[in-house]
Write a protein that holds these residues in place. Structure first.
Motif, PDB file in Angstrom:
ATOM      1  N   SER B   3       0.538  -1.279  -0.319  1.00  0.00           N
ATOM      2  CA  SER B   3       0.278  -0.148   0.227  1.00  0.00           C
ATOM      3  C   SER B   3       0.996   1.244  -0.627  1.00  0.00           C
ATOM      4  O   SER B   3       0.293   2.298  -0.385  1.00  0.00           O
ATOM      5  CB  SER B   3      -0.768  -0.479   1.522  1.00  0.00           C
ATOM      6  OG  SER B   3       0.205  -0.368   2.648  1.00  0.00           O
ATOM      7  N   LEU B   6       1.883   1.485  -3.711  1.00  0.00           N
ATOM      8  CA  LEU B   6       1.497   1.626  -4.334  1.00  0.00           C
ATOM      9  C   LEU B   6       0.440   3.622  -4.212  1.00  0.00           C
ATOM     10  O   LEU B   6       0.606   4.211  -5.294  1.00  0.00           O
ATOM     11  CB  LEU B   6      -0.227   1.087  -4.168  1.00  0.00           C
ATOM     12  CG  LEU B   6      -1.429   1.098  -4.487  1.00  0.00           C
ATOM     13  CD1 LEU B   6      -0.613   0.650  -6.330  1.00  0.00           C
ATOM     14  CD2 LEU B   6      -2.485  -0.161  -4.662  1.00  0.00           C
ATOM     15  N   VAL B   7       0.594   3.939  -2.673  1.00  0.00           N
ATOM     16  CA  VAL B   7       0.585   5.281  -2.636  1.00  0.00           C
ATOM     17  C   VAL B   7       1.294   6.681  -3.563  1.00  0.00           C
ATOM     18  O   VAL B   7       0.952   7.538  -3.702  1.00  0.00           O
ATOM     19  CB  VAL B   7      -0.001   5.563  -1.361  1.00  0.00           C
ATOM     20  CG1 VAL B   7      -0.315   7.269  -0.882  1.00  0.00           C
ATOM     21  CG2 VAL B   7      -1.447   5.219  -0.722  1.00  0.00           C
ATOM     22  N   PHE B  10       0.641   5.985  -7.315  1.00  0.00           N
ATOM     23  CA  PHE B  10      -0.696   7.125  -6.961  1.00  0.00           C
ATOM     24  C   PHE B  10      -0.319   8.840  -7.810  1.00  0.00           C
ATOM     25  O   PHE B  10      -0.436   9.391  -7.928  1.00  0.00           O
ATOM     26  CB  PHE B  10      -1.746   6.922  -6.342  1.00  0.00           C
ATOM     27  CG  PHE B  10      -2.925   7.968  -6.531  1.00  0.00           C
ATOM     28  CD1 PHE B  10      -3.804   7.538  -7.957  1.00  0.00           C
ATOM     29  CD2 PHE B  10      -2.981   8.609  -5.829  1.00  0.00           C
ATOM     30  CE1 PHE B  10      -5.120   8.436  -7.872  1.00  0.00           C
ATOM     31  CE2 PHE B  10      -4.283   9.318  -5.469  1.00  0.00           C
ATOM     32  CZ  PHE B  10      -5.130   9.319  -6.510  1.00  0.00           C
ATOM     33  N   LEU B  15       0.901   5.406 -11.972  1.00  0.00           N
ATOM     34  CA  LEU B  15       0.410   4.208 -12.049  1.00  0.00           C
ATOM     35  C   LEU B  15      -0.471   4.766 -13.383  1.00  0.00           C
ATOM     36  O   LEU B  15      -0.931   5.458 -14.332  1.00  0.00           O
ATOM     37  CB  LEU B  15      -0.781   4.517 -11.188  1.00  0.00           C
ATOM     38  CG  LEU B  15      -0.874   4.267  -9.483  1.00  0.00           C
ATOM     39  CD1 LEU B  15      -1.241   3.613  -9.037  1.00  0.00           C
ATOM     40  CD2 LEU B  15       0.182   3.101  -9.271  1.00  0.00           C
ATOM     41  N   ASP B  19      -3.896  -0.124 -13.537  1.00  0.00           N
ATOM     42  CA  ASP B  19      -3.704   0.547 -11.862  1.00  0.00           C
ATOM     43  C   ASP B  19      -3.628   1.432 -11.263  1.00  0.00           C
ATOM     44  O   ASP B  19      -4.366   0.769 -10.224  1.00  0.00           O
ATOM     45  CB  ASP B  19      -1.571   0.631 -11.678  1.00  0.00           C
ATOM     46  CG  ASP B  19      -1.221  -1.123 -12.639  1.00  0.00           C
ATOM     47  OD1 ASP B  19      -1.639  -1.855 -11.942  1.00  0.00           O
ATOM     48  OD2 ASP B  19      -0.043  -0.524 -12.596  1.00  0.00           O
ATOM     49  N   GLU B  20      -4.638   2.344 -12.281  1.00  0.00           N
ATOM     50  CA  GLU B  20      -5.318   2.607 -11.084  1.00  0.00           C
ATOM     51  C   GLU B  20      -6.676   3.208 -10.736  1.00  0.00           C
ATOM     52  O   GLU B  20      -6.949   3.263  -9.635  1.00  0.00           O
ATOM     53  CB  GLU B  20      -5.796   4.160 -12.069  1.00  0.00           C
ATOM     54  CG  GLU B  20      -5.941   6.049 -11.146  1.00  0.00           C
ATOM     55  CD  GLU B  20      -5.612   7.246 -12.067  1.00  0.00           C
ATOM     56  OE1 GLU B  20      -3.862   7.083 -12.066  1.00  0.00           O
ATOM     57  OE2 GLU B  20      -6.565   7.703 -12.839  1.00  0.00           O
ATOM     58  N   ASN B  22      -7.812  -0.120 -10.540  1.00  0.00           N
ATOM     59  CA  ASN B  22      -7.494  -1.474  -9.223  1.00  0.00           C
ATOM     60  C   ASN B  22      -7.108  -0.617  -8.057  1.00  0.00           C
ATOM     61  O   ASN B  22      -7.633  -0.783  -6.961  1.00  0.00           O
ATOM     62  CB  ASN B  22      -6.092  -1.780  -9.098  1.00  0.00           C
ATOM     63  CG  ASN B  22      -6.153  -3.173  -8.692  1.00  0.00           C
ATOM     64  OD1 ASN B  22      -6.925  -3.807  -8.152  1.00  0.00           O
ATOM     65  ND2 ASN B  22      -4.641  -3.508  -8.251  1.00  0.00           N
ATOM     66  N   PHE B  23      -6.271   0.606  -7.633  1.00  0.00           N
ATOM     67  CA  PHE B  23      -6.370   1.761  -6.439  1.00  0.00           C
ATOM     68  C   PHE B  23      -7.153   1.876  -5.587  1.00  0.00           C
ATOM     69  O   PHE B  23      -7.243   1.817  -5.007  1.00  0.00           O
ATOM     70  CB  PHE B  23      -4.867   2.127  -7.062  1.00  0.00           C
ATOM     71  CG  PHE B  23      -5.314   3.925  -6.190  1.00  0.00           C
ATOM     72  CD1 PHE B  23      -4.112   2.734  -5.105  1.00  0.00           C
ATOM     73  CD2 PHE B  23      -5.820   4.448  -5.973  1.00  0.00           C
ATOM     74  CE1 PHE B  23      -4.046   4.142  -4.032  1.00  0.00           C
ATOM     75  CE2 PHE B  23      -5.247   5.972  -5.090  1.00  0.00           C
ATOM     76  CZ  PHE B  23      -4.184   5.721  -4.246  1.00  0.00           C
ATOM     77  N   ARG B  26      -9.296  -0.902  -4.169  1.00  0.00           N
ATOM     78  CA  ARG B  26      -8.764  -1.076  -3.245  1.00  0.00           C
ATOM     79  C   ARG B  26      -8.561  -0.083  -2.055  1.00  0.00           C
ATOM     80  O   ARG B  26      -8.747  -0.296  -0.696  1.00  0.00           O
ATOM     81  CB  ARG B  26      -7.042  -1.121  -2.767  1.00  0.00           C
ATOM     82  CG  ARG B  26      -6.460  -2.725  -3.840  1.00  0.00           C
ATOM     83  CD  ARG B  26      -5.182  -2.649  -4.336  1.00  0.00           C
ATOM     84  NE  ARG B  26      -4.479  -3.177  -2.433  1.00  0.00           N
ATOM     85  CZ  ARG B  26      -3.447  -3.533  -2.587  1.00  0.00           C
ATOM     86  NH1 ARG B  26      -2.681  -2.938  -3.349  1.00  0.00           N
ATOM     87  NH2 ARG B  26      -2.947  -2.860  -1.104  1.00  0.00           N
ATOM     88  N   LEU B  33      -5.054   1.837   3.027  1.00  0.00           N
ATOM     89  CA  LEU B  33      -4.845   2.982   1.538  1.00  0.00           C
ATOM     90  C   LEU B  33      -4.918   3.934   2.174  1.00  0.00           C
ATOM     91  O   LEU B  33      -4.205   4.812   2.204  1.00  0.00           O
ATOM     92  CB  LEU B  33      -5.382   1.997   1.588  1.00  0.00           C
ATOM     93  CG  LEU B  33      -4.944   1.943  -0.203  1.00  0.00           C
ATOM     94  CD1 LEU B  33      -3.043   1.453  -1.101  1.00  0.00           C
ATOM     95  CD2 LEU B  33      -5.566   0.948  -2.181  1.00  0.00           C
TER      96      LEU B  33
END
Lengths: 187, 397
Positions: B3, B6-7, B10, B15, B19-20, B22-23, B26, B33
């Motif tokens: 996480s 990922l953040v 982003f 991303l 992926d965005e 998916n983000f 989540r 997250l």
């Protein structure tokens, strides 16, 4: 009628620096308005608030102006300015111990800024000073100066992956130090 | 992808669309997250509000344009200057005139030091010269009052006489005969009846007497003379400091002693102070100050209380403690202690106050202080305390 230089590109303004005093003054002012804040932020964050940072900031623009009159046109003015600032900062760090002054800390805080944000900013500033020099520089270039990783890599003479890693580590460290405060803030 | 990473991806805009999406999915389901994003956004927002970092000082801007020989950016400078001045106008004033003010302060201190140490005030005004020798008082031409028969019949009730001891010119004494003494006599009818002004005005010593109707026991003054003084402390992160303070004390005047003379320039101190660490400062101090002295004596059947209010040259060691946790904005509270000695005896002082820091070079201060002088007269020991408020300013070097 007075020309509006603010619509000019960086390279056009650099060319105008070679003209007469009046024109070069106006052109330099526009370039100064565009980049003085990021150069100042870079100097202050890398060297800490104080005379060293102010001296390097001033020297950067003086050197930039003088070089523009001698050398060929620079297209990436932001990168060029930050390169000058970076070299000067390295000289300062090499020559003397850097001291961090907290004078006038509250001077530029806007009154309307929420107290929590002021406090968080103060904590972030203190935390940045705790970072390794490499991580601090990468973080400042990313967060304060808005450079992307390839620009950071070019400026610092490192790979893009390395630049990304430094920024990531810096964020992680800042976040971990601020964790108790952030947790309290979110509750 | 964890996480944290990922953040950051982003926020960096790194991303891909997939992926965005998916983000965001989540983000809707994972508290961790959301918290991660919230924290990083808070840090980023705080950084973007760092006005100080992004605002060059007006002095720097001016210096750049001046050095390059360019016309100053008039559309930029007023904004920056207005911000600084509106927030801290006093600091700006001190910064601008620092050179002149430093010269004035140093010149004033040197002048005061010269005046107090080499100028003879006895030439034109009265003076309270300190004396710790009772023989000086013996020279007073004092005529003891005859005790009336009722007093003799009451052995418990002795008479107490106040002697005001100071030297002054003849004409001043003559004036006092119609002012000070009469004022004293009007205090009460009982005193008026008992007053027996001595006829010693032909000497250069002025004294009066009246009966103490309470008892003949020596009593310290409950209020103390007004005494002004200056001293020195340190401030901020400079190694050496010079501070000037002036005090007002809760005081009762000695009836026969005028302290009008030399009032503005009396009681000065000069000290050098060194900062030991962030909270402790120590130094040495020279102070010219007044203490009211009152001590007892006996002549024949009369009990005397001698009073004088001389100037003393006190040399002290000074320590100030400024705990960091008490600092609030520009206020730095302090506790000060000093121990010194003058030609009468040891002096102790306690201070409680606060510095007001306008810049790294200048600050003001105010607070409460309490001083006490211990002195010996013949075989007896006496104390002279004084309490009041002080205010002043300091210079850091």
């Amino acid at each position: 009628m007075k020309e509006n230089f603010e619509t000019y590109s960086d390279s056009e303004l650099v060319e105008l620096l070679k003209r007469d005093k009046s024109t070069s003054s106006a052109a330099f002012k526009v370039l100064y308005d565009r980049y003085s804040s990021i150069v100042h932020a870079y100097c202050c964050k890398v060297l800490g608030y104080g005379e060293n940072a102010e001296d390097v900031f001033q020297e950067t623009f003086i050197k930039f102006y003088n070089n523009c009159n001698k050398e060929t046109v620079k297209f990436n003015i932001q990168g060029y300015l930050l390169t000058i600032a970076r070299n000067l900062c390295l000289n300062v760090k090499r020559d003397r111990k850097v001291t961090v002054s907290t004078d006038y800390l509250d001077m530029y805080y806007a009154d309307e800024q929420p107290y929590e944000q002021k406090e968080l900013l103060d904590l972030i500033n203190r935390t940045i000073e705790l970072l390794d020099e490499d991580h601090r520089e990468a973080f400042v270039l990313r967060e304060y100066n808005g450079l992307d990783y390839s620009q950071i890599a070019e400026l610092c003479n490192i790979s893009v992956v390395n630049a990304k890693s430094r920024v990531f580590r810096a964020r992680q460290k800042i976040k971990s130090i601020l964790q108790p405060y952030l947790k309290e803030l979110s509750e | 992808m964890n996480s944290e990473f990922l953040v950051q991806e982003f926020l960096d805009g790194s991303l891909s669309h997939a992926d965005e999406d998916n983000f965001f999915l989540r983000l809707a389901s994972e508290n961790e997250l959301r918290l991660e994003l919230k924290n990083l956004l808070a840090i980023r927002n705080a950084i973007h509000s760092d006005v100080r970092a992004f605002t060059p000082k007006s002095e720097s801007t001016l210096h750049i344009f001046d050095t390059l020989g360019l016309v100053s950016p008039t559309t930029v400078l007023p904004t920056v200057q207005a911000t600084a001045v509106s927030v801290n106008p006093i600091g700006s004033f001190f910064s601008r005139y620092s050179g002149y003010m430093l010269s004035v302060v140093v010149s004033s201190l040197i002048t005061a030091f010269v005046i107090f140490n080499w100028f003879d005030f006895d030439d034109d005004v009265s003076s309270n010269e300190y004396s710790n020798n009772i023989s000086d008082f013996d020279r007073i031409q004092f005529v003891p009052k005859q005790i009336d028969s009722s007093a003799v019949s009451n052995p418990v009730r002795e008479k107490t006489v106040y002697k005001y001891i100071y030297k002054e010119q003849e004409k001043t004494v003559a004036n006092n005969l119609n002012t000070t003494d009469l004022a004293m006599m009007s205090d009460s009818e009982s005193v008026r009846k008992e007053v027996d002004l001595v006829t010693a005005y032909s000497s250069n010593i002025h004294h009066t007497e009246f009966e103490n109707t309470s008892d003949n026991k020596f009593v310290m003054l409950d209020k103390l003379p007004k005494i002004d003084y200056y001293n020195l402390t340190n401030n901020e992160n400079k190694l050496f400091a010079l501070v000037v303070r002036k005090s007002d004390y809760f005081a009762r005047n000695f009836e026969g002693i005028s302290r009008d003379y030399n009032f503005a320039l009396d009681n000065l101190s000069i000290a050098g102070i060194i900062k030991v660490n962030d909270e402790l400062e120590v130094g040495v101090e020279y102070r010219r100050e007044r203490f009211a002295q009152e001590f007892a004596g006996r002549e024949g059947d009369s009990y005397f209380i001698f009073q004088q209010e001389p100037d003393f040259n006190t040399f002290s060691l000074l320590a100030e403690y400024k705990p960091e946790f008490t600092e609030i904005g520009i206020f730095t509270p302090y506790i000060g202690l000093s121990a010194g000695i003058n030609n009468a005896g040891p002096v102790g002082r306690f201070m409680l106050g606060t510095d007001i820091n306008f810049s790294s070079m200048y600050y003001m201060n105010f607070g409460f202080d309490y001083s006490i002088l211990f002195f010996k007269q013949e075989a007896s020991y006496f104390i002279s305390p004084k309490a009041g408020v002080h205010f002043g300013f300091g210079l850091n070097f």
